[in-house]
Design a protein around this motif. Structure first.
Motif, PDB file in Angstrom:
ATOM      1  N   LEU A   1       0.829  -1.197   0.000  1.00 25.94           N
ATOM      2  CA  LEU A   1       0.000   0.000   0.000  1.00 25.94           C
ATOM      3  C   LEU A   1       0.868   1.253   0.000  1.00 25.94           C
ATOM      4  O   LEU A   1       1.941   1.276   0.590  1.00 25.94           O
ATOM      5  CB  LEU A   1      -0.880   0.036   1.247  1.00 25.94           C
ATOM      6  N   PHE A   2       0.353   2.292  -0.640  1.00 26.17           N
ATOM      7  CA  PHE A   2       1.008   3.592  -0.572  1.00 26.17           C
ATOM      8  C   PHE A   2      -0.012   4.654  -0.950  1.00 26.17           C
ATOM      9  O   PHE A   2      -1.062   4.351  -1.535  1.00 26.17           O
ATOM     10  CB  PHE A   2       2.234   3.662  -1.501  1.00 26.17           C
ATOM     11  N   TYR A   3       0.271   5.888  -0.572  1.00 31.55           N
ATOM     12  CA  TYR A   3      -0.570   7.016  -0.962  1.00 31.55           C
ATOM     13  C   TYR A   3      -0.054   7.590  -2.274  1.00 31.55           C
ATOM     14  O   TYR A   3       1.159   7.657  -2.503  1.00 31.55           O
ATOM     15  CB  TYR A   3      -0.573   8.101   0.111  1.00 31.55           C
ATOM     16  N   ARG A   4      -0.985   8.013  -3.108  1.00 31.40           N
ATOM     17  CA  ARG A   4      -0.593   8.603  -4.388  1.00 31.40           C
ATOM     18  C   ARG A   4       0.329   9.794  -4.168  1.00 31.40           C
ATOM     19  O   ARG A   4       1.265  10.021  -4.923  1.00 31.40           O
ATOM     20  CB  ARG A   4      -1.853   9.000  -5.170  1.00 31.40           C
ATOM     21  N   HIS A   5       0.029  10.571  -3.142  1.00 29.47           N
ATOM     22  CA  HIS A   5       0.890  11.695  -2.766  1.00 29.47           C
ATOM     23  C   HIS A   5       1.491  11.355  -1.402  1.00 29.47           C
ATOM     24  O   HIS A   5       0.976  11.765  -0.360  1.00 29.47           O
ATOM     25  CB  HIS A   5       0.091  12.998  -2.729  1.00 29.47           C
ATOM     26  N   ASP A   6       2.565  10.611  -1.432  1.00 29.76           N
ATOM     27  CA  ASP A   6       3.168  10.089  -0.210  1.00 29.76           C
ATOM     28  C   ASP A   6       3.808  11.193   0.625  1.00 29.76           C
ATOM     29  O   ASP A   6       4.339  12.171   0.095  1.00 29.76           O
ATOM     30  CB  ASP A   6       4.238   9.048  -0.553  1.00 29.76           C
ATOM     31  N   ASP A   7       3.761  11.011   1.926  1.00 23.85           N
ATOM     32  CA  ASP A   7       4.398  11.916   2.874  1.00 23.85           C
ATOM     33  C   ASP A   7       5.207  11.052   3.835  1.00 23.85           C
ATOM     34  O   ASP A   7       4.749   9.987   4.256  1.00 23.85           O
ATOM     35  CB  ASP A   7       3.316  12.712   3.622  1.00 23.85           C
ATOM     36  N   ALA A   8       6.381  11.514   4.204  1.00 24.03           N
ATOM     37  CA  ALA A   8       7.231  10.729   5.091  1.00 24.03           C
ATOM     38  C   ALA A   8       6.541  10.425   6.416  1.00 24.03           C
ATOM     39  O   ALA A   8       6.790   9.394   7.035  1.00 24.03           O
ATOM     40  CB  ALA A   8       8.540  11.474   5.337  1.00 24.03           C
ATOM     41  N   ALA A   9       5.647  11.321   6.839  1.00 29.35           N
ATOM     42  CA  ALA A   9       4.958  11.135   8.119  1.00 29.35           C
ATOM     43  C   ALA A   9       3.923  10.013   8.064  1.00 29.35           C
ATOM     44  O   ALA A   9       3.413   9.584   9.098  1.00 29.35           O
ATOM     45  CB  ALA A   9       4.280  12.435   8.540  1.00 29.35           C
ATOM     46  N   ASP A  10       3.605   9.546   6.864  1.00 22.37           N
ATOM     47  CA  ASP A  10       2.596   8.489   6.727  1.00 22.37           C
ATOM     48  C   ASP A  10       3.107   7.131   7.175  1.00 22.37           C
ATOM     49  O   ASP A  10       2.321   6.225   7.447  1.00 22.37           O
ATOM     50  CB  ASP A  10       2.121   8.378   5.271  1.00 22.37           C
ATOM     51  N   ARG A  11       4.414   6.953   7.237  1.00 19.75           N
ATOM     52  CA  ARG A  11       4.991   5.667   7.630  1.00 19.75           C
ATOM     53  C   ARG A  11       5.780   5.794   8.922  1.00 19.75           C
ATOM     54  O   ARG A  11       6.410   6.819   9.174  1.00 19.75           O
ATOM     55  CB  ARG A  11       5.908   5.116   6.531  1.00 19.75           C
TER      56      ARG A  11
END
Length: 215
Positions: free
Chosen positions: A31-41
């Motif tokens: 899984l990943f976000y289309r507009h990834d942010d380092a804070a998401d992981r």
């Protein structure tokens, strides 16, 4: 319930909500976000659900947990009610678990998503939380080790489920340990610690010995 109802630190408020998963994508790598942010992981690679809104705005939803504040309390061993330091003695950190008293051996290495408590808030939780008011087990764990996450698993892509589209969450939530291959297909909602070197305690006896417990 006894006294004024207190809103725990980890409780979600009606202004807080999970962001639409429309920006969530799936590939054979996970899984990943289309507009990834380092804070998401997190540092272990787990992808966390995004939320918007503010705590303290609207009405408290006592049955729902804030993903970010639960994670903070569990990560930093903060009291889940007041956000102060959790009670820690030579026997370890204090946790209240749902259910009738169980043996330390049964609880050893059990993952939990319930952050710890300080003694005054443990007393308050026992009086006010419907899940604890009748049946609970008070324990201390010398090594409450960060273990994994609780979240929503998604089906890996197949020829019938193209990558980058048609996301299908499985109809269940899942506890997944860090290091497992299927972690990359889980959207994390809560941080879990594994209770190790567990001692079942008498909460009333500890409260009686502690002036702080009488507050």
């Amino acid at each position: 319930m006894t006294g004024e109802l207190k809103v725990p630190f980890i409780t979600r408020w009606s202004d807080e909500r999970e962001v639409s998963r429309a920006d969530l994508c799936l590939s054979t790598k996970g899984l990943f976000y289309r507009h990834d942010d380092a804070a998401d992981r997190d540092k272990f690679g787990a992808l966390w659900a995004r939320t918007v809104g503010r705590a303290g705005v609207g009405e408290p939803r006592f049955r729902d947990v804030s993903f970010s504040r639960q994670r903070q309390a569990m990560r930093d061993l903060l009291c889940q009610v007041c956000a102060g330091p959790a009670s820690t003695t030579r026997l370890g950190t204090l946790f209240l678990l749902e259910g009738t008293v169980r043996s330390a051996a049964e609880l050893e290495e059990e993952p939990t998503g319930q952050p710890p408590l300080c003694l005054p808030c443990a007393r308050l939780s026992r009086e006010q939380c419907p899940r604890l008011v009748r049946r609970y087990t008070a324990v201390r764990a010398k090594k409450p080790t960060i273990w994994g996450v609780f979240g929503v698993p998604y089906l890996p892509p197949t020829p019938f489920l193209p990558a980058m589209g048609g996301l299908v969450p499985e109809p269940r939530t899942l506890q997944v340990g860090y290091g497992r291959a299927d972690l990359r297909f889980v959207l994390a909602h809560q941080l879990l610690r594994q209770l190790r070197r567990v001692t079942v305690i008498d909460l009333d006896a500890e409260l009686a010995r502690s002036p702080a417990g009488q507050l």
